[in-house]
Write a protein that holds these residues in place. Sequence first.
Motif, PDB file in Angstrom:
ATOM      1  N   ALA A 116      -0.581  24.472  -4.851  1.00  0.00           N
ATOM      2  CA  ALA A 116       0.898  24.611  -4.635  1.00  0.00           C
ATOM      3  C   ALA A 116       1.564  23.473  -5.328  1.00  0.00           C
ATOM      4  CB  ALA A 116       1.270  24.312  -3.170  1.00  0.00           C
ATOM      5  N   ILE A 117       2.712  23.833  -6.071  1.00  0.00           N
ATOM      6  CA  ILE A 117       3.582  23.158  -6.926  1.00  0.00           C
ATOM      7  C   ILE A 117       5.037  23.535  -6.373  1.00  0.00           C
ATOM      8  CG2 ILE A 117       4.634  22.671  -9.195  1.00  0.00           C
ATOM      9  CD1 ILE A 117       2.073  23.741 -10.641  1.00  0.00           C
ATOM     10  N   VAL A 118       5.751  22.544  -5.646  1.00  0.00           N
ATOM     11  CA  VAL A 118       6.892  22.514  -5.062  1.00  0.00           C
ATOM     12  C   VAL A 118       8.010  21.921  -5.570  1.00  0.00           C
ATOM     13  CG1 VAL A 118       5.889  23.909  -3.156  1.00  0.00           C
ATOM     14  CG2 VAL A 118       6.223  21.469  -3.064  1.00  0.00           C
ATOM     15  N   GLY A 119       8.923  22.103  -5.141  1.00  0.00           N
ATOM     16  CA  GLY A 119       9.996  20.844  -5.591  1.00  0.00           C
ATOM     17  C   GLY A 119      11.443  21.182  -5.597  1.00  0.00           C
ATOM     18  N   ALA A 120      12.463  20.586  -6.107  1.00  0.00           N
ATOM     19  CA  ALA A 120      13.933  20.775  -5.602  1.00  0.00           C
ATOM     20  C   ALA A 120      14.333  22.121  -6.382  1.00  0.00           C
ATOM     21  CB  ALA A 120      14.805  19.605  -6.129  1.00  0.00           C
ATOM     22  N   ARG A 121      15.307  22.816  -5.640  1.00  0.00           N
ATOM     23  CA  ARG A 121      15.684  24.011  -6.118  1.00  0.00           C
ATOM     24  C   ARG A 121      16.704  23.652  -7.338  1.00  0.00           C
ATOM     25  NH1 ARG A 121      15.073  25.478  -0.814  1.00  0.00           N
ATOM     26  NH2 ARG A 121      14.410  27.423  -0.513  1.00  0.00           N
ATOM     27  N   SER A 122      17.492  22.333  -7.221  1.00  0.00           N
ATOM     28  CA  SER A 122      18.348  21.950  -8.228  1.00  0.00           C
ATOM     29  C   SER A 122      17.671  21.026  -9.125  1.00  0.00           C
ATOM     30  CB  SER A 122      19.612  21.389  -7.441  1.00  0.00           C
ATOM     31  OG  SER A 122      19.153  20.128  -6.571  1.00  0.00           O
ATOM     32  N   ALA A 123      16.427  21.335  -9.714  1.00  0.00           N
ATOM     33  CA  ALA A 123      15.622  20.504 -10.518  1.00  0.00           C
ATOM     34  C   ALA A 123      16.554  20.117 -11.769  1.00  0.00           C
ATOM     35  CB  ALA A 123      14.343  21.068 -10.538  1.00  0.00           C
ATOM     36  N   THR A 146       0.326  28.363  -6.653  1.00  0.00           N
ATOM     37  CA  THR A 146       0.930  28.952  -5.306  1.00  0.00           C
ATOM     38  C   THR A 146       2.332  28.109  -5.026  1.00  0.00           C
ATOM     39  OG1 THR A 146      -1.057  29.853  -4.502  1.00  0.00           O
ATOM     40  CG2 THR A 146       0.867  29.490  -2.899  1.00  0.00           C
ATOM     41  N   SER A 147       3.352  29.185  -4.980  1.00  0.00           N
ATOM     42  CA  SER A 147       4.761  28.497  -4.523  1.00  0.00           C
ATOM     43  C   SER A 147       5.377  29.045  -4.029  1.00  0.00           C
ATOM     44  CB  SER A 147       5.163  28.069  -6.082  1.00  0.00           C
ATOM     45  OG  SER A 147       6.395  27.158  -5.717  1.00  0.00           O
ATOM     46  N   GLY A 148       6.834  29.096  -3.786  1.00  0.00           N
ATOM     47  CA  GLY A 148       7.791  29.905  -3.040  1.00  0.00           C
ATOM     48  C   GLY A 148       8.742  30.767  -3.571  1.00  0.00           C
ATOM     49  N   LEU A 149       8.478  31.081  -4.794  1.00  0.00           N
ATOM     50  CA  LEU A 149       9.618  31.849  -5.692  1.00  0.00           C
ATOM     51  C   LEU A 149      11.013  31.244  -5.344  1.00  0.00           C
ATOM     52  CD1 LEU A 149       8.965  34.507  -7.094  1.00  0.00           C
ATOM     53  CD2 LEU A 149      10.177  35.725  -5.350  1.00  0.00           C
ATOM     54  N   ALA A 150      11.309  30.050  -5.078  1.00  0.00           N
ATOM     55  CA  ALA A 150      12.744  29.739  -4.692  1.00  0.00           C
ATOM     56  C   ALA A 150      13.179  29.081  -6.451  1.00  0.00           C
ATOM     57  CB  ALA A 150      12.505  28.213  -4.077  1.00  0.00           C
ATOM     58  N   ASP A 151      14.529  28.765  -6.587  1.00  0.00           N
ATOM     59  CA  ASP A 151      14.889  28.423  -7.816  1.00  0.00           C
ATOM     60  C   ASP A 151      14.504  26.895  -8.410  1.00  0.00           C
ATOM     61  OD1 ASP A 151      16.439  28.681  -9.915  1.00  0.00           O
ATOM     62  OD2 ASP A 151      18.411  28.474  -9.044  1.00  0.00           O
ATOM     63  N   GLY A 152      14.596  26.658  -9.283  1.00  0.00           N
ATOM     64  CA  GLY A 152      14.025  25.196  -9.698  1.00  0.00           C
ATOM     65  C   GLY A 152      12.517  25.212  -9.997  1.00  0.00           C
ATOM     66  N   ILE A 153      12.069  24.220  -9.202  1.00  0.00           N
ATOM     67  CA  ILE A 153      10.581  24.048  -9.546  1.00  0.00           C
ATOM     68  C   ILE A 153       9.605  25.005  -9.265  1.00  0.00           C
ATOM     69  CG2 ILE A 153       8.639  22.477  -8.945  1.00  0.00           C
ATOM     70  CD1 ILE A 153      10.721  21.200 -10.597  1.00  0.00           C
ATOM     71  N   ASP A 154       9.934  25.901  -8.107  1.00  0.00           N
ATOM     72  CA  ASP A 154       8.908  26.933  -7.813  1.00  0.00           C
ATOM     73  C   ASP A 154       9.039  27.986  -8.885  1.00  0.00           C
ATOM     74  OD1 ASP A 154       9.267  25.479  -5.428  1.00  0.00           O
ATOM     75  OD2 ASP A 154       9.188  27.278  -4.147  1.00  0.00           O
ATOM     76  N   LEU A 222      -2.432  27.653   2.494  1.00  0.00           N
ATOM     77  CA  LEU A 222      -3.541  28.314   1.376  1.00  0.00           C
ATOM     78  C   LEU A 222      -4.101  27.401   0.030  1.00  0.00           C
ATOM     79  CD1 LEU A 222      -1.319  31.614   0.855  1.00  0.00           C
ATOM     80  CD2 LEU A 222      -3.644  31.614   1.633  1.00  0.00           C
ATOM     81  N   SER A 223      -3.283  26.381   0.079  1.00  0.00           N
ATOM     82  CA  SER A 223      -3.669  25.510  -1.103  1.00  0.00           C
ATOM     83  C   SER A 223      -4.602  24.380  -0.656  1.00  0.00           C
ATOM     84  CB  SER A 223      -2.311  24.935  -1.746  1.00  0.00           C
ATOM     85  OG  SER A 223      -1.630  26.026  -2.022  1.00  0.00           O
ATOM     86  N   LEU A 224      -5.556  23.910  -1.844  1.00  0.00           N
ATOM     87  CA  LEU A 224      -6.322  22.760  -1.654  1.00  0.00           C
ATOM     88  C   LEU A 224      -5.397  21.462  -1.772  1.00  0.00           C
ATOM     89  CD1 LEU A 224      -9.410  23.871  -3.722  1.00  0.00           C
ATOM     90  CD2 LEU A 224      -9.057  23.891  -1.274  1.00  0.00           C
ATOM     91  N   GLY A 225      -4.283  21.523  -2.431  1.00  0.00           N
ATOM     92  CA  GLY A 225      -3.491  20.335  -2.557  1.00  0.00           C
ATOM     93  C   GLY A 225      -1.906  20.834  -2.934  1.00  0.00           C
ATOM     94  N   THR A 226      -1.131  19.857  -2.778  1.00  0.00           N
ATOM     95  CA  THR A 226       0.162  20.245  -3.037  1.00  0.00           C
ATOM     96  C   THR A 226       0.913  19.227  -3.815  1.00  0.00           C
ATOM     97  OG1 THR A 226       0.624  21.624  -0.831  1.00  0.00           O
ATOM     98  CG2 THR A 226       2.610  20.520  -1.792  1.00  0.00           C
TER      99      THR A 226
END
Length: 381
Positions: A116-123, A146-154, A222-226
């Motif tokens: 998983a790769i996640v982070g700020a929407r206002s990246a 794997t991520s969340g389809l959000a704006d920014g990092i996703d 779902l992810s082995l790591g985030t």
Amino acid sequence: MNEQAEWRDWLTVLRTPGLGPMGLRERLCAAEGRIGQVLAQLHRHASSLDSDAQAWLRQPDEARLAADLDWLAQPGHRLLCCTDADFPPQLEGIPQPPAALFVSGDASLLLRPQLAIVGARSASAAGKSTARAFARQLAQAGFVVTSGLADGIDGAAHEAALEAGQPTIAVIGTGPDLVYPRKHRALSAQVETHGALVSEFLPGMTARADHFPRRNRIIAGLSLGTLVVEAGLQSGSLITARLAAEQGREVFAIPGSIHNPLARGCHRLIRDGARLVESAPEMIEALVPAVQALGAELAQRLERLPVANAGHDRPAMGGWRDDPEYRRLLEVLGYDPAPLDELVERTGQSAAVLSSMLLMLELEGCVEGLPGGRYQRLPGI
């Protein structure tokens, strides 16, 4: 029971107010996995349910169920149930595991090793560039991003994986027929075509604030790591990271300037025990034990799957056969067990890259992982 009738029973139960995934799972366990029996039991004991549930069971919204069935009937659409053989085992140990997932695209990708790769929407521009670089390298190493389809990092992570010619999974906080945010409509279509869109929420369900923590637990599960790239102290990405840590998964964070408010969430994670990382190979090397532990179970499940899944072929992992690096690895491996460090010397590849390549070959039934970190090419390959 024919498939259409079974789908209708699942949808009727999933739409029953107040039941929830754990309540449904408990009833499925008592009914030995038969959804028709669960629905029959709900009808028999309707008086013990709340008034909304009783009203729904007495007179379901036929138009809504028909729309759900229409969605499922479309090519590539799938209702992946916890009773199915290819339901991702990674989710079984998370808090409140989902009873079913709506998948649009290649459902078999959910069995692949994911990061998983996640982070700020206002990246920041730098943060998105970093997310892209990590996503590209991780995808090329054989992990599904794997991520969340959000704006920014996703969004940056999904785009980079696709640009690398690799699949990506987006876990969304709306029904599977909706796109949020709307600006990612084109990206959503690309993910659906070359990866998978996944939702716990029924068709037609719009975005709500409480949906996103629920979505985040699935991303982490779902992810082995985030990996958290940029995050403020109030970022939802910290929820994903916390859930990953609670589930026993690795959490990685990228440090930043002490003057950047979007680095503070990452710094907090590092203080709390997350791994500070500066490159994708660091992550891959740290995840080798987790990959090896999951590999055997994933391989067993992949072998039990049909060649085609809801209109989408299984992922073309066999594409390694045309890759000279994989062919060379098999040639130098031979049929005698060899430790990883010896393979590093023979191939000139890093341990992290080799571990990922060996995992893919193991999932394909071409290589066997042996005790002591050794690998052996299987006869006939």
